[in-house]
Design an enzyme around this catalytic site. Structure first.
Site, PDB file in Angstrom:
ATOM      1  N   CYS A 264      40.554  38.679  42.122  1.00 44.68           N
ATOM      2  CA  CYS A 264      40.482  37.220  42.262  1.00 44.68           C
ATOM      3  C   CYS A 264      41.857  36.603  42.509  1.00 44.68           C
ATOM      4  O   CYS A 264      41.945  35.457  42.974  1.00 44.68           O
ATOM      5  CB  CYS A 264      39.874  36.598  41.006  1.00 44.68           C
TER       6      CYS A 264
ATOM      7  N   ALA B 152      36.967  45.604  36.896  1.00 48.14           N
ATOM      8  CA  ALA B 152      36.821  44.749  35.701  1.00 48.14           C
ATOM      9  C   ALA B 152      35.825  45.317  34.701  1.00 48.14           C
ATOM     10  O   ALA B 152      36.177  45.661  33.569  1.00 48.14           O
ATOM     11  CB  ALA B 152      36.417  43.338  36.125  1.00 48.14           C
TER      12      ALA B 152
END
Length: 555
Positions: A45, A13
């Protein structure tokens, strides 16, 4: 002028966000992304939802392929390459190709560490056996899903009680797998207060999750194929042909530490608000970094995808000559737990006390929409404030109603250092399909205001249970209707419906402490005020009442 040489270690990320933003800021910079993984820019996630078949294709979790960065952004991407060392004086890094074992040296003008965090593997006996996993990337998710699809998992044990543990418990139950969750404490969600954590724990038990409380793994046993078959715990032996280790993670700091980069008091890399380390031209972002908590002003390590993405934007601006800052976080997060949503922002009560605040709290259940509107559901809000000033410190919100927008309202209030009184007057939207005229957050703030201003006195369900267990001499007064009382009640209570309280008030002993309760706390609060006005000096109402009672009841 020579183009800047920017090297970014880590490509999930924060690393890819840094690279993309840096390219938008400087079209001429030479940018290189390095990762020891085969994939980049993926949504870890989302892995529990891939395992539960909400997401069918693991490729959907990949936000951008390496070729996108190479062809569209002119960023060099070295996958399956590991950064071995940093020479801060020479401004270079040594990198190893994990497929060929060859090494190369890359020079940099700006270096960004986006190396993330890794699962902690407890040193249990037999932890090396097959079918014992952590869930930290797409390959691990694919392995777990493959076992489930092959019908090889009948009894699962999850070690830990955090977000991944709860998300995976739901995934496994969805597949019809007998699922146990083992925790060392008496409750899950250690970063929540006991009041809300026990309610979530009670709820997941109704969904089929078996919670082994105040227990811990001692040893794993294997079958003849070397795969886990059972688990010996402190209290018992349970069957398990699948184990997920979801205890904790740690920031990856060894590369930084070896280079002389300062490690903060939380164990993560220390940076300033520009995300610079103590070494010139070296930055750090994402899950490997500690940041400032905006409520306490102290450094914290709370790894969140939201923080990682914001870090990437700030770092991308700064490494290309800009001047942006990252002020800090409140630690706002939300997680889906079966049909409930569980969220937190700011400090829990125990965290606030640990940081030196004198606190006042309230627990208020409410419907997320008017009761008459179809689909109205329950949310339970716990607000935490500083007692003297009324400054808002945090919130925990749970339930099957709309939670996420309410936690974001409180997060915004915390960012503005709002008081409970100010929160109670927020101009929030209303229409019956979306909310009540007095939003649940505003209602909770008003109930807490009454407490802060000395108009009411309350006690939490946890404190009430402790009084019962100690066999304190007090009256627990149920003021609900007779049908409600007959349906379920707290053992040992006295029943006087609210509409009969004034006529029967002389039956109560004024010398005793009286705790009133009802369905959600509203009638209990009315009863408390009636008793107080009638001269009862030691009276309280139980916050949240039956809606917030996490213990067994008499039926």
């Amino acid at each position: 002028m020579e183009p800047k040489r920017i090297v970014i270690i880590g490509a999930v990320a924060s690393g890819t966000k840094t690279a993309a933003k840096a390219r938008r800021e400087d079209p001429y910079a030479e940018i290189t992304l390095i990762t020891d993984e085969a994939e980049i820019s993926y949504a870890s996630c989302g892995t529990p939802y891939f395992i539960s078949d909400i997401i069918n294709d693991s490729r959907s979790l990949i936000v951008r392929e390496p070729d996108y960065f190479r062809k569209m952004l002119n960023i060099d991407v070295l996958t399956e390459h590991r950064a071995e060392s940093i020479d801060q004086k020479a401004k270079s890094i040594k990198v190893k190709n994990l497929k060929t074992a060859q090494t190369l040296t890359l020079a940099y003008d700006r270096l960004v560490l986006a190396v993330g965090a890794s699962p902690n593997i407890p040193e249990y006996g037999g932890v090396q056996y097959g079918h014992i996993f952590t869930l930290h990337n797409i390959p691990s998710a694919i392995q777990i899903k493959s076992l489930i699809r092959q019908k090889m998992v009948k009894n699962a044990l999850i070690v830990g009680g955090g977000f991944i543990a709860l998300e995976m418990a739901e995934s496994l139950i969805t597949h019809g797998i007998n699922t146990r969750l083992i925790i060392r404490r008496d409750r899950i969600l250690s970063n929540f207060d006991k009041d809300t954590a026990l309610l979530v724990q009670k709820y997941i038990k109704t969904k089929g999750v078996q919670v082994l409380e105040e227990d811990e793994v001692r040893e794993f046993k294997a079958d003849t194929d070397g795969n886990v078959s059972s688990v010996i715990t402190k209290k018992q032996t349970v069957p398990a042909d699948f184990v997920l280790l979801a205890t904790s993670i740690r920031p990856n700091v060894q590369l930084a530490k070896n280079a002389g980069i300062e490690i903060g008091q939380t164990g993560a890399i220390h940076v300033n608000e520009k995300l610079e380390t103590n070494i010139p031209d070296i930055y750090a972002v994402g899950d490997c970094v500690e940041t400032k908590h905006l409520v306490t002003g102290k450094p914290v390590w709370i790894p969140l995808a939201t923080t990682s993405n914001k870090h990437g934007r700030v770092a991308g601006i700064n490494i290309t000559g800009g001047n942006d800052t990252f002020p800090g976080i409140m630690g706002t997060f939300v997680v889906k737990v079966f049909d409930w949503t569980v969220a937190k922002t700011g400090l829990s009560e125990k965290e606030a006390i640990k940081n030196g605040f004198e606190t006042e709290t309230i627990i208020v259940p409410s419907n997320d929409k008017p009761h008459y509107y179809p689909g109205s559901k329950r949310v339970v809000i716990m607000l935490i404030a500083e007692k003297r000033s009324g400054l808002l410190l945090g919130a925990e919100i749970i339930g099957d109603g709309v939670v996420d927008k309410r936690i974001d309202v409180v997060a915004s209030a915390l960012a503005g250092r709002a008081t409970v009184e100010q929160l109670s007057k927020y101009d929030l939207s209303y229409a019956p399909p979306y909310s009540s005229p007095m939003d649940p957050v505003i209602t909770a703030a008003n109930v807490l205001r009454n407490k802060l201003e000395g108009k009411t006195t309350s006690i939490s369900p946890i404190e009430t249970k402790e009084k019962i267990d100690r066999k304190d001499d007090f009256i627990l007064l149920d003021v609900r209707t007779k049908p409600e009382h007959d349906r379920d009640r707290i053992e040992g209570c006295l029943h006087i419906p609210l509409n009969e309280l004034l006529s029967k008030i002389n039956q109560l002993d004024k010398t005793k402490e009286i705790v009133t309760y009802c369905g959600v706390g509203l009638r209990a609060s009315y009863a408390h005020r009636i008793l107080k006005n009638a001269g009862f000096e030691d009276t309280k109402f139980m916050e949240g009442s039956m809606a917030a009672w996490p213990y067994k009841v008499v039926r």
